[in-house]
Scaffold this motif. Structure first.
Motif, short mmCIF file in Angstrom:
data_model
loop_
_atom_site.label_atom_id
_atom_site.label_comp_id
_atom_site.label_asym_id
_atom_site.label_seq_id
_atom_site.Cartn_x
_atom_site.Cartn_y
_atom_site.Cartn_z
N SER A 17 -4.65 -4.10 -1.20
CA SER A 17 -3.95 -4.24 0.08
C SER A 17 -4.77 -3.73 1.25
O SER A 17 -4.76 -4.33 2.33
CB SER A 17 -2.59 -3.52 0.02
N LEU A 18 -5.50 -2.63 1.07
CA LEU A 18 -6.29 -2.08 2.18
C LEU A 18 -7.48 -2.97 2.51
O LEU A 18 -7.99 -2.94 3.63
CB LEU A 18 -6.76 -0.66 1.85
N LEU A 64 -4.40 6.49 4.04
CA LEU A 64 -4.34 5.56 2.92
C LEU A 64 -5.70 5.41 2.26
O LEU A 64 -5.81 5.30 1.04
CB LEU A 64 -3.82 4.21 3.39
N TYR A 109 0.81 -1.22 0.00
CA TYR A 109 0.00 0.00 0.00
C TYR A 109 0.84 1.26 0.00
O TYR A 109 0.39 2.29 -0.51
CB TYR A 109 -1.09 0.00 1.07
N LEU A 165 -6.74 6.23 -1.55
CA LEU A 165 -7.60 5.36 -2.36
C LEU A 165 -8.74 6.18 -2.96
O LEU A 165 -9.07 6.04 -4.14
CB LEU A 165 -8.16 4.23 -1.50
N LEU A 196 -3.66 -0.14 -3.85
CA LEU A 196 -4.29 0.30 -2.61
C LEU A 196 -5.57 -0.48 -2.32
O LEU A 196 -5.79 -0.92 -1.19
CB LEU A 196 -4.60 1.79 -2.68
N HIS A 202 -5.31 0.10 9.53
CA HIS A 202 -4.32 0.83 8.76
C HIS A 202 -4.63 2.32 8.89
O HIS A 202 -5.71 2.71 9.32
CB HIS A 202 -4.32 0.41 7.30
N GLY A 245 1.51 1.71 -3.65
CA GLY A 245 0.29 2.22 -4.30
C GLY A 245 0.06 3.68 -4.01
O GLY A 245 -0.29 4.47 -4.91
N TRP A 246 0.28 4.08 -2.76
CA TRP A 246 0.11 5.48 -2.35
C TRP A 246 1.08 6.36 -3.13
O TRP A 246 0.69 7.43 -3.66
CB TRP A 246 0.35 5.58 -0.85
#
Length: 210
Positions: A130-131, A141, A108, A145, A127, A137, A111-112
């Motif tokens: 994984s989130l 994040l 993530y 997303l 994101l 989390h 991805g971020w």
């Protein structure tokens, strides 16, 4: 999990004490790097005079100890983000991801980083995947997303992100995300409530959101 200046200093001093007693761990040095950067970002008083340069010195030490340390590479990406070097941030985040492709934190963070440089399709996909598995989390994040999903015009992912953001202490950007989703989803009463909440809690932001 309970970030504050007091807890940050206690954790930092604990890690310093481990180093002083000869502990040579990539985890310790990478975490010290992250806490140097947190002190800069959040304005903590300890350690005195934190710097990106010192954080990167800790990162380099961690990598010398363990060249496969995903956490060390993530902290290097964090440092580049603090400096505003987004391309370098992506490069380091990719190294963290390559070192530990099954570590949700590495996934993530990469991805971020991609979302922040405008690679919305790949970054948002990383994101979202994984989130969905990483719990708990950090909510920023979920905001990342939302940003990616907004740019891709993916309303379902926007809804998912906005729902996650509705469960934490409001920030103006989080309320805006929820407001956009309510407006797009045809919920005028909810949108009006959010707009009122935004204006009353964050009047300066509401007056000039740009």
């Amino acid at each position: 999990s309970n970030q504050s200046a007091e807890n940050h200093e206690a954790a930092y001093r604990c890690l310093e004490n481990l180093v002083a007693h000869g502990e040579a761990s990539a985890l310790i040095y990478a975490t010290l790097a992250g806490q140097q950067l947190d002190a800069i970002v959040w304005g903590y008083a300890y350690p005195p005079n934190p710097s990106v340069q010192q954080a990167m010195a800790y990162v380099n030490k961690a990598i010398q100890i363990d060249p496969s340390s995903s956490r060390a590479y993530r902290m290097a990406a964090y440092a580049e983000g603090v400096l505003g070097n987004q391309k370098e941030r992506v490069r380091w985040a990719k190294k963290a991801y390559d070192a530990a492709p099954y570590d949700l934190r590495a996934v993530y963070h990469y991805g971020w980083a991609l979302v922040m440089v405008g690679d919305y399709r790949e970054g948002t996909a990383l994101l979202a995947r994984s989130l969905n598995l990483a719990n708990p989390h950090s909510k920023w994040l979920d905001y990342a997303l939302f940003q990616g999903a907004f740019m891709l015009d993916d309303l379902e992912l926007q809804k998912r992100a906005a729902q996650a953001l509705s469960t934490v202490e409001p920030q103006p950007e989080y309320l805006v995300a929820q407001l956009i989703v309510a407006s797009k989803d045809g919920k005028p009463d909810e949108a009006a409530r959010l707009l009122s909440d935004l204006s009353s809690r964050f009047p300066d932001f509401a007056a000039n959101p740009r």
